[in-house]
Design a protein around this motif. Structure first.
Motif, PDB file in Angstrom:
ATOM      1  N   VAL A   1      -1.350  30.200 -21.373  1.00  8.72           N
ATOM      2  CA  VAL A   1      -1.073  29.009 -20.555  1.00  8.72           C
ATOM      3  C   VAL A   1       0.383  29.137 -20.046  1.00  8.72           C
ATOM      4  N   ARG A   2       0.485  28.975 -18.779  1.00 10.47           N
ATOM      5  CA  ARG A   2       1.832  29.089 -18.202  1.00 10.47           C
ATOM      6  C   ARG A   2       2.189  27.761 -17.517  1.00 10.47           C
ATOM      7  N   LEU A   3       3.268  27.246 -17.913  1.00  7.55           N
ATOM      8  CA  LEU A   3       3.788  26.040 -17.259  1.00  7.55           C
ATOM      9  C   LEU A   3       4.767  26.463 -16.153  1.00  7.55           C
ATOM     10  N   ARG A   4       4.466  25.979 -15.015  1.00  6.58           N
ATOM     11  CA  ARG A   4       5.449  26.286 -13.973  1.00  6.58           C
ATOM     12  C   ARG A   4       6.574  25.235 -14.000  1.00  6.58           C
ATOM     13  N   PRO A   5       7.649  25.545 -13.419  1.00  3.54           N
ATOM     14  CA  PRO A   5       8.724  24.554 -13.368  1.00  3.54           C
ATOM     15  C   PRO A   5       8.352  23.368 -12.465  1.00  3.54           C
ATOM     16  N   VAL A   6       8.976  22.297 -12.687  1.00  4.25           N
ATOM     17  CA  VAL A   6       8.759  21.140 -11.819  1.00  4.25           C
ATOM     18  C   VAL A   6       9.336  21.489 -10.450  1.00  4.25           C
ATOM     19  N   ASN A   7       8.498  21.368  -9.498  1.00  2.44           N
ATOM     20  CA  ASN A   7       8.977  21.743  -8.163  1.00  2.44           C
ATOM     21  C   ASN A   7       9.825  20.609  -7.578  1.00  2.44           C
ATOM     22  N   ALA A   8      10.356  20.845  -6.416  1.00  2.45           N
ATOM     23  CA  ALA A   8      11.300  19.912  -5.805  1.00  2.45           C
ATOM     24  C   ALA A   8      10.626  18.598  -5.470  1.00  2.45           C
ATOM     25  N   ARG A   9       9.418  18.702  -5.025  1.00  3.32           N
ATOM     26  CA  ARG A   9       8.693  17.513  -4.620  1.00  3.32           C
ATOM     27  C   ARG A   9       8.451  16.606  -5.831  1.00  3.32           C
TER      28      ARG A   9
END
Ligand code: ATP
Length: 942
Positions: free
Chosen positions: A11-19
């Protein structure tokens, strides 16, 4: 070689994007370690969902794609180099970073693959690349510029294949990169509210690697590994509300969700096992990836998710999918492509194996099982038969054992009686030595007969009171019999006398055979005769003159009467007739030896020491030594005389004395020379008899003359026993034939004939029995001829014989089955249609004297009377049925009859008359026999 393994799930969590950051949509997830993901959000339905999730690997937003590749995909991806199919999936909601992750993994995988190829120059690799996408449930070839929809085909070996899919053979790494660029350019991408470059299709990049060792070169000559690796970038699940898609995008989203739903179903189903239906065919995605989902492939799934709180529902769905995926088991194996030659050889071997199986089928067919069952059934039947036989044998042995026990109990009685006699004997030995032998013993033995009368009057069964000689025979034969150890000891004197001892408390259970002994008679014949004469002179007027003469001779002064001051001399008088006594009679010596020849003398195996402790004559060796000294001191000669007369009392004493003289003085010396000494005794006894006959004719009584004239059987017996062994078989057959003829002439009991015939089979030791039987039969036969024996008439014997045949006739029905009887009828020449066949058969038994008939008769009779006569048969046989009254076949002898028989025998053998003052029957028999004797003598004198 296949090996099961589970899908590698990360499971990979991506970073919180700008939006998301702009909206303040914070992260609810946190990686609590390399494998655990924690939920920190605060939602109303939180209690319904787990707070932590565990997978093979969990990557936090800070993890690079390289790390994800290294730890979550590389191992699986590079399996293709080993010939194992592999697949790398990226699954997650839209804009979660799937494409971002897969692009990185694909590039790194390709790079590593080429690195591997470069590092393995010994192998030749062939890489082929193909790419497709499933857009709106249509398969497109990404390497083609046109958007032609490709069909899916089902290949039996390869599974689902995409028809006409371009497969480019890679020239090098650069070529691959070019193609990847083409694919990226070809893929359907659209802009949504969540992702400006949202993938609107499922993309599948496939790299097929075929490798073979360069060493064994070339192609078609060695095995080749063939495998492919799929890099699957799925379109992201999306909510129309979130993506704000409409129109085309909405349609795309619908197809995407539908295919992803099918994928979820397949994974969920696979996680439960492969037993149920797997809906591979519900979507083109699952169809194409069928082998990668639980098939021949290693699989790694990287689930990407947005950490934003607003995507919590989508994230949970992703995690649930991951949960199911980690339970799916795949069956990866090395895919080897054989060369034509290798394949040909392999196929040839396989054909040969199959042909061999056809020619020689394994014994596992049904027919073989049936045959094996039949064999086992037969074996079981055999075992059951054997078991039945064993049970029958066991019953037989049990029956014999019971008989043995009965006999043993009888023997115990004897032992008990012997002890009684022993005690009384001691008292007898302690009597005043001055008393003369005659007077000393008279009262005792006169009481004996009174006691016997008392026994009879009390109803005690004293049947089978046979003559002492026959009793010797009985003991000797029984000792040879397997049951011998169970019978009473040999010492007939003690046994015989014990039953006449004044123990009036004798138990009524006294067995018959215990009353058969009258050995005491001869021991004391002289003493008792004298007293008898004195006390009952009126009663002896009819007794034989010989007996009277004997008394007269016996009354002459002897050293015995002068030497009565000690026990030894007393015993000596009892045991032996001194040299001076011996001049009285040759017949007495003969008679004595005839009557009491120890059985052991004819039995090499017999032990002279077997004389029971209670024997009146069993003196300690020291005492015997005294006796001997006293005799020597007195006579100084005639050890022969001493020896000759010793048998009168005991074989033990006799042998002791003989050994003491002839061999040595040592206590145990006689044992080794037992037989030779016995032989000498016999020889000397014969010589002595002869000399006495010649020199003392005047002193020989008429009785003795009768005995001599009769047959001189004593001598015959001795001669027979020292006869040459080589002549024995001839003599046996001759004697046997004579006996059989005499049986026939005398109408002897059939049962008796049978037992006698079957028991005496020609062993040397049987001689004495044959002699006795022959003598007995001769006597009976002469009685028939003379017609002087009222008890034994032809008529009565025939009547008894007929009764016996009737008994056999009845037994046939009980003992023989119908088939056995019919077989016997045929064998014995009886018409099966005739009447009273059993009676006919019984009338034919023992009617001829040829050996074949005799054997068959004996075999039949023993079968008929085997159990009926058990226990009595031995008595019958060894008693030799000398009771002359054959009514014993029908009923047991009464004591009177037995006593009469005893009287007869005693008179016949000893010429010595019993006192006829007992019961009437006894007296009558004695009178009758005496009359007969007188008649015989008169005839001879004439
Ligand atoms: N781990 C990451 N680190 C930094 N940026 C990321 C990461 N993952 C995704 N992104 C960025 O997020 C955006 C969306 O990513 P991506 O297109 O890969 O999502 P997706 O799951 O493929 O979406 P879709 O399903 O719509 O195609 C991209 O701009 C990408 O650069």
């Amino acid at each position: 070689m296949a090996s099961e393994e589970r899908i590698l799930v990360s499971v990979r969590l991506r970073p919180v994007n700008a939006r998301e950051a702009e909206r303040g949509d914070g992260s609810d997830w946190e990686c609590a370690g390399p494998t655990t993901l924690m939920f920190h959000g605060n939602i109303p339905e939180r209690a319904m969902f787990p707070a932590s999730y565990t997978y093979d690997r969990v990557f936090n937003p800070e993890c690079s794609t390289r790390q994800v590749y290294e730890e979550g995909a590389k191992q699986v991806a590079l399996s293709v180099l080993s010939g194992i199919n592999s697949s790398i999936f990226a699954y997650g909601q839209t804009s979660s970073g799937k494409t971002y992750t897969m692009v990185g993994i694909t590039e790194r995988s390709m790079a590593d693959i080429y690195d591997y190829i470069d590092k393995h120059p010994e192998r030749e690799f062939v890489l082929k690349f193909s790419a497709m996408e499933i857009y709106n449930e249509a398969v497109r070839d990404l390497l083609r510029p046109d958007a032609t929809q490709l069909r899916l085909l089902d290949d039996p070996e390869k599974g689902t294949v995409v028809e006409k899919l371009t497969e480019e053979t890679l020239r090098d790494k650069g070529h691959l990169l070019e193609l990847l660029a083409v694919c990226e350019a070809q893929r359907q991408i659209g802009e949504t509210a969540m992702n400006e470059t949202s993938s609107r299709s499922h993309q599948i990049l496939r790299l097929t690697i075929e490798s073979s060792a360069k060493q064994f070169m070339g192609r078609g000559k060695s095995s080749t590994l063939l495998a492919c690796v799929n890099f699957v970038d799925l379109a992201g699940s999306e909510r129309a509300s979130q993506t704000q898609s409409a129109g085309v995008r909405l349609k795309e989203g619908s197809h995407i969700n539908r295919s992803l739903l099918t994928l979820g179903k397949v994974i969920r189903q696979l996680s439960k096992g492969r037993n149920g239906h797997i809906p591979y065919r519900d979507s083109k995605l699952t169809r194409i990836l069928q082998s990668s989902l639980g098939g021949n492939a290693r699989t790694a799934i990287i689930c990407t998710m947005s950490p934003a709180h607003s995507h919590i529902e989508q994230s949970r769905n992703t995690l649930l999918f991951a949960n199911c995926a980690k339970n799916v088991v795949t069956d990866a194996k090395v895919n080897v492509v054989m060369s034509d030659k290798v394949l040909l050889k392999h196929l040839q071997r396989e054909i040969a194996r199959l042909e061999n199986e056809l020619k020689f089928p394994r014994p596992t067919s049904c027919s073989n099982y049936a045959e094996a069952l039949r064999e086992k059934d037969e074996l079981i039947k055999q075992l059951e038969g054997q078991l039945k036989e064993l049970m029958e044998q066991k019953d037989t042995v049990q029956s014999q054992l019971d008989n043995f026990r009965r006999v043993t109990s009888d023997g115990n009685f004897n032992d008990h009686a012997t002890r009684q006699w022993d005690q009384s004997n001691r008292s007898s030995e302690s009597l005043p030595c001055s008393a003369s032998e005659d007077t000393l013993s008279f009262d005792t033995y006169s009481d004996v007969y009174e006691e016997q009368d008392d026994l009879g009057s009390k109803g005690f069964d004293v049947s089978h009171v046979y003559n002492d000689y026959h009793h010797d025979v009985y003991h000797q034969k029984v000792d040879e019999h397997p049951m011998s150890s169970l019978h009473q000891p040999r010492n007939h004197i003690s046994n015989r006398t014990q039953m006449y001892q004044p123990n009036r408390e004798t138990s009524p259970e006294v067995p018959k055979e215990h009353c058969k002994e009258v050995q005491c008679i001869k021991i004391n014949e002289f003493r008792r005769s004298r007293s008898d004469e004195e006390k009952h002179g009126e009663n002896i007027t009819y007794t034989s003159e010989g007996a009277i003469k004997l008394y007269t001779c016996d009354s002459e002064p002897s050293s015995d009467t002068e030497k009565t001051n000690n026990d030894e001399s007393l015993v000596l008088k009892r045991c032996v007739i001194s040299s001076r006594d011996s001049v009285l009679t040759r017949s007495r010596s003969c008679r004595a030896s005839f009557m009491v020849i120890p059985n052991s003398w004819f039995d090499d195996s017999a032990d002279m020491r077997m004389t029971p402790p209670g024997d009146i004559l069993k003196y300690p060796h020291r005492r015997l030594e005294k006796v001997r000294r006293s005799m020597y001191s007195e006579n100084g000669h005639c050890q022969n005389d001493l020896t000759l007369d010793c048998p009168v009392v005991s074989g033990k004493v006799a042998s002791d004395m003989v050994i003491d003289k002839n061999t040595c003085n040592e206590e145990d010396g006689y044992a080794n020379n037992k037989f030779s000494c016995i032989t000498k005794v016999k020889e000397k006894q014969e010589d002595y008899c002869t000399s006495q006959l010649e020199g003392n004719q005047d002193n020989v009584t008429a009785e003795i003359l009768d005995m001599k004239h009769a047959k001189n059987i004593d001598k015959d017996i001795f001669v027979a026993n020292i006869d040459s062994p080589s002549r024995w078989p001839i003599n046996f057959e001759k004697k046997q034939k004579e006996i059989i003829e005499l049986w026939h002439e005398c109408n002897v009991s059939i049962v008796h004939r049978t037992y006698f015939f079957l028991l005496f089979k020609g062993v040397k030791a049987d001689n004495i029995y044959l002699e006795v039987e022959h003598r007995r039969l001769s006597f009976i036969h002469s009685s028939f001829i003379a017609g002087c024996e009222p008890n034994v008439t032809v008529t009565s014997s025939l009547r008894n014989l007929r009764h016996e045949r009737d008994m056999l006739y009845k037994q046939m029905l009980r003992r023989l089955h119908l088939l056995e009887r019919e077989s016997l009828y045929s064998k014995w020449g009886i018409d099966l249609n005739s009447k009273q066949r059993r009676l006919q058969l019984s009338r034919r038994i023992w009617t001829q004297t040829d050996m074949e008939h005799v054997r068959e008769s004996a075999a039949l009779v023993i079968k008929l009377v085997e159990h009926l006569e058990k226990g009595q048969a031995i008595k019958e046989m060894f008693g030799l049925s000398f009771t002359l009254n054959q009514r014993a076949i029908r009923r047991p002898f009464s004591w009177e009859e037995e006593a009469a028989a005893l009287q007869t025998l005693a008179t016949w053998q000893c010429g010595w008359r019993l006192r006829p003052r007992s019961c009437g029957a006894w007296r009558r028999r004695a009178h009758q026999y005496a009359s007969w004797r007188r008649h015989l003598r008169r005839k001879r004198r004439q």
